[in-house]
Design a protein around this motif. Structure first.
Motif, short mmCIF file in Angstrom:
data_model
loop_
_atom_site.label_atom_id
_atom_site.label_comp_id
_atom_site.label_asym_id
_atom_site.label_seq_id
_atom_site.Cartn_x
_atom_site.Cartn_y
_atom_site.Cartn_z
N LYS A 69 0.84 -1.20 0.00
CA LYS A 69 0.00 0.00 0.00
C LYS A 69 0.87 1.25 0.00
N VAL A 74 -1.32 2.53 -3.23
CA VAL A 74 -2.63 1.99 -3.55
C VAL A 74 -3.43 1.76 -2.27
N GLU A 78 -6.54 -2.86 -3.96
CA GLU A 78 -5.54 -2.97 -5.02
C GLU A 78 -4.31 -3.76 -4.53
N GLN A 81 -5.25 -7.43 -4.62
CA GLN A 81 -5.22 -7.99 -5.98
C GLN A 81 -3.79 -8.23 -6.44
N LYS A 102 -11.77 2.57 -6.78
CA LYS A 102 -10.62 2.40 -7.68
C LYS A 102 -10.72 1.09 -8.46
N THR A 103 -11.09 0.02 -7.77
CA THR A 103 -11.20 -1.27 -8.43
C THR A 103 -12.27 -1.23 -9.52
N ILE A 106 -10.87 0.64 -12.59
CA ILE A 106 -9.89 -0.18 -13.32
C ILE A 106 -10.60 -1.21 -14.18
N ASN A 202 -2.12 -2.20 -15.12
CA ASN A 202 -3.55 -1.90 -15.22
C ASN A 202 -3.79 -0.70 -16.11
N ILE A 230 -7.89 7.20 -10.30
CA ILE A 230 -6.80 6.26 -10.58
C ILE A 230 -5.78 6.78 -11.60
#
Length: 599
Positions: A69, A74, A78, A81, A102-103, A106, A202, A230
């Motif tokens: 992080k 992030v 994130e 993942q 954010k996810t 993306i 990404n 993002i």
């Protein structure tokens, strides 16, 4: 075992952190220079046994998720993942309503990139554009190049079919709201598409170029995704996801301006290349590059705008202690650049590009050559101005031997004496320090509640006491009776100690993982637990068991004596007041308190 525990069981924190920074063995632990702040001696520690890390310089710390992080910038989803992919753990599909913003974005941008890729195969005109630029099918596929069709809402309809909500599509920067009504249309239409990737691959945005056949001169040649949750332009280096391993392998990164420069150079086999997308190198981008190499070669377009952007980026990179060299487009016999940018040069002559990469110009040489013809070095005043410009750059070099050699060269070029140049350099450095002091006057001191960097002796003793007590609570639990909460002065430590005593008295035993879970479930600051554990490893790594016991006894004695001394001084003041007023009842009460202190 849940996803998090699965990932932790498969990833060794030492192996993970080694991918970003160099670790050195230090007893049972590992040490390094902290990647999160500037320091000269190693204060960043990693415990392989406990699978945690902590920096005793800046106070950061945590587990593998905390590290990712912090270093990748992030949020937890994130980081989860990223580490799941590294660990080979398949995450259970999340309810979209629970996924982080954010996810979601993306995933939407990934869907958009796939849509544009498929549309490219339907447009012979768009495909011809890329092939006319010399790109192969493999390169087009690798960089996921695409095409946005002419329709006003082609992408929007596609994303609706995928059940994405309008508000999230808007946040992703893919559609625009009409000014006169509540309707929306695609941001990108009739353009070839360059997906923008973050450094772990990404899709976070797009650059869109108008096709030459549609360019009427009225619309912008390039348009980009706006800043989103993002996509922050200052944090992205185009191509870094493809280049980072090659940068580490060659121990140098080549920085160019445009996306096509990167794509063409990668296709030609030069894979340690990234782009700033036409802007000056930023602090965030520099921090990213420093993870992979401290050697940067900057190439810029053969125009004044490119030169100015490069100079601003040079100053940023030098401030981080990086080694900077300049790759200039070769010139013809008349002194004119033979190509306008790296993309054009690599198509003309890969050999000339390769030669330029092997012999880049040192940053100081670049500044000398750039400014040499601007000043009349027969004029003392202009010579002084010329020298000041170069010395401003020399002072940024951290190695004193290297600085001395450049002063010698500047003396030769300008005719000024080395003694005078050194004196001027010292004056410039002093001015910089004074400016830094003025800027730092308003800097707030960090809270010391759970700050392990404290210089206060009393707080340091309290921290050491907790760190040793936690190393074997069941063995040392008698000290809970010897050291009361009231004996501790630091508010943060005191609160933690209260929780520890409550937990132990309730359970009559101590299990580290259960205590951590209890703190978390109670909404307590369980991060401080790792700090105490790391502090014990830092201070007492080489101590035998009997030495630990003796040290703990000494700390307990210090805390008790300090508390007793403080209470005695308070009682003496109360006694003086009571005697002055002739309050015999109060005097008797104080005498009883004195007796208890002496027990």
């Amino acid at each position: 075992m849940d996803n998090i525990e699965q990932i932790k069981s498969r990833i060794n924190i030492v192996d993970l952190i080694r991918e970003y920074i160099e670790l050195k063995k230090a007893g049972a632990n590992w040490k390094a220079l902290c990647p999160f702040h500037s320091e000269k001696s190693s204060s960043f520690m990693v415990s392989e046994d406990k699978q945690i890390w902590h920096c005793f310089g800046c106070g950061e710390g945590g587990d593998i998720f905390g590290f990712i992080k912090r270093i990748e910038g992030v949020d937890f989803p994130e980081a989860l993942q990223l580490l799941a992919k590294k660990a080979g753990v398949t995450l259970k599909r999340q309810n979209p309503a629970l996924a982080s913003q954010k996810t979601k974005l993306i995933d939407i941008l990934e869907a958009a990139a796939s849509f544009y890729e498929k549309e490219l195969q339907k447009s012979q005109l768009a495909l011809s554009y890329f092939k006319d630029r010399g790109l192969t099918e493999d390169t087009i596929k690798k960089f996921r190049l695409g095409f946005a069709p002419e329709g006003w809402d082609s992408l929007l309809k596609f994303l609706f079919l995928k059940n994405w909500e309008l508000k999230d599509i808007v946040l992703a920067g893919l559609v625009i709201q009409k000014a006169d009504r509540n309707n929306f249309y695609d941001r990108f239409r009739g353009r070839v598409m360059f997906p923008i990737f973050n450094h772990y691959g990404n899709v976070v945005g797009f650059t869109a170029r108008v096709l030459p056949s549609n360019d009427d001169g009225k619309m912008g040649k390039y348009i980009n995704t706006p800043e989103t949750v993002i996509y922050k332009k200052s944090q992205i280096l185009y191509g870094l996801n493809f280049a980072k391993q090659e940068i580490k392998k060659e121990d140098r990164a080549i920085i160019v301006e445009g996306n096509m420069d990167v794509i063409s150079l990668h296709q030609a086999g030069f894979k340690n290349v990234v782009a700033t997308s036409g802007t000056a190198l930023t602090n965030e981008q520099t921090c990213l590059l420093k993870r992979y190499s401290e050697n940067l070669i900057m190439s810029f377009d053969a125009d004044n705008a490119g030169l100015q952007a490069a100079m601003r980026g040079i100053d940023v990179a030098l401030s981080y202690g990086l080694n900077i060299k300049i790759l200039e487009i070769p010139k013809d016999k008349l002194g004119e650049p033979i190509a306008k940018d790296p993309d054009e040069l690599i198509k003309k002559s890969p050999e000339l590009w390769q030669k330029a990469t092997k012999d880049p110009k040192h940053i100081i040489d670049f500044y000398i050559d750039t400014n040499f013809l601007k000043y009349n070095l027969n004029d003392p005043r202009e010579t002084a101005q010329f020298c000041k410009i170069i010395l401003e750059q020399i002072k940024k070099i951290k190695n004193s031997v290297e600085r001395g050699l450049w002063i010698k060269k500047l003396s030769f070029v300008s005719g000024a004496s080395e003694k005078d140049l050194r004196a001027t350099l010292k004056t410039l450095a002093t001015q910089k320090e004074n400016n830094a002091l003025l800027l730092n006057n308003e800097t707030k001191t960090p809270s010391a509640e759970l700050d392990l960097r404290t210089k206060d002796i009393g707080t340091a003793i309290e921290l050491k006491y907790l760190s040793l007590l936690l190393s074997d609570m069941d063995k040392y639990q008698n000290t809970l009776k010897d050291v009361s909460v009231h004996m501790l002065k630091n508010k943060g430590i005191c609160e933690f100690y209260k929780d520890l005593i409550f937990y132990y008295n309730k359970n009559k035993a101590f299990k580290l993982d259960e205590f951590r879970s209890w703190l978390e479930s109670a909404g307590k600051n369980f991060d401080s637990l790792d700090k105490f554990l790391m502090l014990k490893d830092k201070n007492y790594a080489n101590y035998e068991e009997d030495q630990i016991t003796k040290e703990l006894q000494s700390l307990v004695l210090y805390l008790k004596n300090s508390y007793t001394k403080e209470q005695r001084q308070l009682l003496e003041k109360e006694m003086m007041i009571a005697e002055t007023s002739g309050d015999k009842v109060k005097i008797k009460e104080i005498m009883e308190k004195f007796k208890k202190l002496n027990i």
